[in-house]
Design an enzyme around this catalytic site. Structure first.
Site, PDB file in Angstrom:
ATOM      1  N   TYR A 242     -65.499 -31.941  -5.344  1.00  0.00           N
ATOM      2  CA  TYR A 242     -66.865 -31.547  -4.984  1.00  0.00           C
ATOM      3  C   TYR A 242     -66.978 -30.149  -4.373  1.00  0.00           C
ATOM      4  CZ  TYR A 242     -65.102 -33.483  -0.541  1.00  0.00           C
ATOM      5  OH  TYR A 242     -64.346 -33.765   0.571  1.00  0.00           O
TER       6      TYR A 242
ATOM      7  N   ARG B  94     -65.281 -27.716   7.462  1.00  0.00           N
ATOM      8  CA  ARG B  94     -64.155 -28.652   7.413  1.00  0.00           C
ATOM      9  C   ARG B  94     -63.142 -28.125   6.395  1.00  0.00           C
ATOM     10  NH1 ARG B  94     -65.770 -33.493   4.407  1.00  0.00           N
ATOM     11  NH2 ARG B  94     -64.374 -32.681   2.801  1.00  0.00           N
TER      12      ARG B  94
ATOM     13  N   HIS C 115     -61.912 -34.945   3.758  1.00  0.00           N
ATOM     14  CA  HIS C 115     -62.597 -35.837   4.697  1.00  0.00           C
ATOM     15  C   HIS C 115     -61.577 -36.707   5.432  1.00  0.00           C
ATOM     16  CE1 HIS C 115     -65.508 -38.562   6.400  1.00  0.00           C
ATOM     17  NE2 HIS C 115     -64.918 -39.581   5.807  1.00  0.00           N
TER      18      HIS C 115
END
Length: 368
Positions: free
Chosen positions: A277, A264, A268
């Site tokens: 993160y 990805r 998100h």
């Protein structure tokens, strides 16, 4: 190098992902489980669609940052899995997407305005599922796996030549609904293909903190169904694997789990900050495996793609982006009465009373 994997019962998927075209645009020597690389004509069509959906994703992301949409989960970087799997569907097959699968809906033929209606808050689902053989995109994790399995079971009982395909992520693969769907599909041999897009993160949770399994495709053996692990950034491998799995399902041989290794590239959703993160070095590392770049390199070597075709596709992508902007510049005509549509076949008393209250309020406001 070939890695020997011991098998018991159902064959375990090979550790090295199935791949036809490597990151350098050259054919690989990876074992392909008997699958065949698609024709240059098919691959050229897949290239075109991946370029279109990438431009679509970028445009929608920009509009979301401008406040035109409430939220948007981009699938940038996952074009090979989205386009390759969806293109393999036959017209009579059904797609069961998630909230991140707008690219799949676009590939299935759903107009941009109808795809984005839900993200803008205009309507629960902006398109007619029966027209495109695609269910509304599921936001709750993994619920679509049960829908795809149940629909396939119904099609099997009715003797229809229909298979279903559903997407799920690595995070959704940890949900109970997924395990129920896998078990039911295998026990009843439903014509269902589970395309598990392992994009390395469940929101901010990395795969290593979700499972200690070597690979997610291993789970298929526990349910007694075939599992494949493919390079999710190689659209040729994705298309070939999904097409074979769909045919297998239609032939009455049951479900298949296909793990697509991908990444990805974006956050998100627009409300997420991925720098909390993961680091930029990781993202840069994955850029070398870009699905569009590798396919363009390969098709140029075969002579199926040249500068003129690349320019034509890029122009078509800009035309699509303009249509997205135009669609989002149009104010939606929303009728509050639609809140009560498609809820119950026979309206409940409480709902009917609420509808009467709304009708009275609209009448008082001159909107009867």
């Amino acid at each position: 190098m070939t890695i020997d994997v011991p098998t018991t019962g159902r064959s375990l998927p090979q550790l090295q992902p199935i791949s036809f075209i490597g990151a350098d645009g050259r054919l690989t020597d990876t074992p392909t489980e008997g699958l065949r690389i698609p024709s240059d004509a098919t691959l050229t069509g897949l290239y075109r669609q991946m370029v279109l959906v990438r431009r679509f994703e970028a445009q929608v992301t920009h509009l979301t940052r401008q406040g035109r949409l409430a939220t948007y989960p981009s699938a940038a970087g996952q074009e090979a899995a989205e386009v390759g799997a969806t293109t393999a569907l036959a017209p009579n097959d059904w797609l069961f997407p998630t909230y991140r699968d707008s690219a799949a809906l676009l590939t299935r033929g759903v107009p941009v305005a109808e795809i984005l209606a839900a993200f803008r808050g205009d309507w629960h689902c902006g398109f007619d599922p029966h027209e495109y053989h695609a269910s509304p995109a599921a936001t709750p994790l993994a619920t679509q796996t049960l829908h795809a399995t149940g629909f396939a079971m119904a099609a099997k009982l009715k003797g229809e030549d229909t298979a279903t395909l559903t997407f799920l992520g690595d995070g959704a693969s940890s949900e109970g609904d997924t395990h129920e769907a896998f078990n039911f599909a295998s026990v009843w041999q439903t014509p269902t293909v589970f395309v598990l897009q392992n994009n390395q993160y469940a929101i901010s949770t990395p795969l290593r903190e979700q499972t200690n399994a070597t690979m997610l495709a291993d789970r298929a053996a526990g349910y007694g169904m075939p599992g494949l692990r493919v390079d999710g950034n190689d659209v040729a491998a994705v298309f070939a694997a999904v097409a074979a799995a769909l045919e297998r399902g239609r032939d009455g041989d049951g479900p298949t789990l296909i793990e697509c290794l991908t990444y990805r590239m974006e956050s998100h959703t627009n409300s997420d900050d991925p720098t909390k993160y993961r680091d930029t070095e990781e993202v840069e590392h994955w850029k070398q495996f870009d699905p569009i770049d590798r396919l363009e390199k390969y098709l140029r070597t075969t002579g199926a793609l040249d500068d003129s075709t690349v320019a034509e596709v890029a122009e078509a992508a800009e035309t699509l982006a303009a249509s997205v902007r135009d669609a989002m510049n149009q104010e939606a005509e929303i009728d509050p009465r639609e809140l009560f549509s498609h809820v119950y076949s026979t309206p409940r008393t409480a709902l009917a009373e609420q509808q009467q209250v709304l009708e009275a309020e609209l009448a008082a406001a001159g909107r009867a």
